[in-house]
Design a protein around this motif. Structure first.
Motif, PDB file in Angstrom:
ATOM      1  N   SER A 197       0.796  -1.225   0.000  1.00 37.15           N
ATOM      2  CA  SER A 197       0.000   0.000   0.000  1.00 37.15           C
ATOM      3  C   SER A 197       0.830   1.277   0.000  1.00 37.15           C
ATOM      4  CB  SER A 197      -0.936   0.004   1.218  1.00 37.15           C
ATOM      5  OG  SER A 197      -0.170  -0.026   2.407  1.00 37.15           O
ATOM      6  N   CYS A 198       2.170   1.153   0.041  1.00 36.58           N
ATOM      7  CA  CYS A 198       2.990   2.364   0.142  1.00 36.58           C
ATOM      8  C   CYS A 198       4.404   2.102  -0.375  1.00 36.58           C
ATOM      9  CB  CYS A 198       3.054   2.830   1.592  1.00 36.58           C
ATOM     10  SG  CYS A 198       3.884   1.652   2.688  1.00 36.58           S
ATOM     11  N   GLY A 199       5.212   3.132  -0.354  1.00 33.17           N
ATOM     12  CA  GLY A 199       6.599   3.024  -0.793  1.00 33.17           C
ATOM     13  C   GLY A 199       7.403   2.048   0.040  1.00 33.17           C
ATOM     14  N   HIS A 200       7.131   2.012   1.337  1.00 27.77           N
ATOM     15  CA  HIS A 200       7.834   1.068   2.205  1.00 27.77           C
ATOM     16  C   HIS A 200       7.528  -0.366   1.773  1.00 27.77           C
ATOM     17  CE1 HIS A 200       9.521  -0.837   5.752  1.00 27.77           C
ATOM     18  NE2 HIS A 200       8.389  -1.510   5.857  1.00 27.77           N
ATOM     19  N   VAL A 223       9.307  -5.538  -0.667  1.00 29.68           N
ATOM     20  CA  VAL A 223       9.129  -6.593  -1.665  1.00 29.68           C
ATOM     21  C   VAL A 223      10.319  -6.614  -2.627  1.00 29.68           C
ATOM     22  CG1 VAL A 223       7.727  -7.359  -3.626  1.00 29.68           C
ATOM     23  CG2 VAL A 223       6.619  -6.668  -1.498  1.00 29.68           C
ATOM     24  N   ALA A 224      10.727  -5.442  -3.097  1.00 32.00           N
ATOM     25  CA  ALA A 224      11.847  -5.370  -4.044  1.00 32.00           C
ATOM     26  C   ALA A 224      13.128  -5.939  -3.441  1.00 32.00           C
ATOM     27  CB  ALA A 224      12.056  -3.937  -4.507  1.00 32.00           C
ATOM     28  N   ASP A 270       5.169  -1.936  -7.617  1.00 31.80           N
ATOM     29  CA  ASP A 270       4.257  -0.795  -7.686  1.00 31.80           C
ATOM     30  C   ASP A 270       3.023  -1.086  -6.830  1.00 31.80           C
ATOM     31  OD1 ASP A 270       3.090   1.646  -8.563  1.00 31.80           O
ATOM     32  OD2 ASP A 270       1.962   0.545 -10.083  1.00 31.80           O
ATOM     33  N   ALA A 271       2.942  -0.394  -5.684  1.00 28.61           N
ATOM     34  CA  ALA A 271       1.840  -0.629  -4.744  1.00 28.61           C
ATOM     35  C   ALA A 271       0.490  -0.254  -5.354  1.00 28.61           C
ATOM     36  CB  ALA A 271       2.071   0.150  -3.451  1.00 28.61           C
ATOM     37  N   LYS A 272       0.461   0.793  -6.156  1.00 31.11           N
ATOM     38  CA  LYS A 272      -0.808   1.260  -6.720  1.00 31.11           C
ATOM     39  C   LYS A 272      -1.458   0.204  -7.611  1.00 31.11           C
ATOM     40  CE  LYS A 272      -2.924   5.278  -8.758  1.00 31.11           C
ATOM     41  NZ  LYS A 272      -2.767   6.696  -9.025  1.00 31.11           N
ATOM     42  N   SER A 273      -0.659  -0.462  -8.431  1.00 29.12           N
ATOM     43  CA  SER A 273      -1.205  -1.481  -9.337  1.00 29.12           C
ATOM     44  C   SER A 273      -1.119  -2.885  -8.744  1.00 29.12           C
ATOM     45  CB  SER A 273      -0.448  -1.460 -10.669  1.00 29.12           C
ATOM     46  OG  SER A 273       0.898  -1.864 -10.480  1.00 29.12           O
ATOM     47  N   SER A 274      -0.407  -3.027  -7.626  1.00 23.39           N
ATOM     48  CA  SER A 274      -0.152  -4.331  -6.987  1.00 23.39           C
ATOM     49  C   SER A 274       0.674  -5.249  -7.872  1.00 23.39           C
ATOM     50  CB  SER A 274      -1.462  -5.028  -6.588  1.00 23.39           C
ATOM     51  OG  SER A 274      -2.160  -4.257  -5.655  1.00 23.39           O
TER      52      SER A 274
END
Length: 72
Positions: free
Chosen positions: A14-17, A22-23, A38-42
């Motif tokens: 849900s965020c940059g963290h 994950v990365a 990319d949290a926005k697109s999951s």
């Protein structure tokens, strides 16, 4: 040498963290050369030297605290 790009659907980011966690975990999987989360697109895009091991990617995503749904 060619590369393979694979995109996965990951739930819970849900965020940059989240993206960074994950990365970092997926980036540690053998053969992975780059990861874009990319949290926005999951979506998590994995670049690797050969076809990635989906099980290893799933374990890495789980270690980061998220859930791998599958390839897109």
């Amino acid at each position: 040498m060619s590369t393979v790009t694979t995109t996965y659907k990951v739930t819970g980011m849900s965020c940059g963290h989240c993206e960074k966690a994950v990365a970092e975990e997926v980036g540690g999987v053998a053969g992975v050369t780059a990861v874009q989360a990319d949290a926005k697109s999951s979506l998590v895009t994995v670049t690797s030297a050969a076809e990635p091991d989906d099980t290893a990617i799933g374990v890495a995503v789980d270690e980061a605290g998220y859930e791998l749904v599958g390839r897109t």
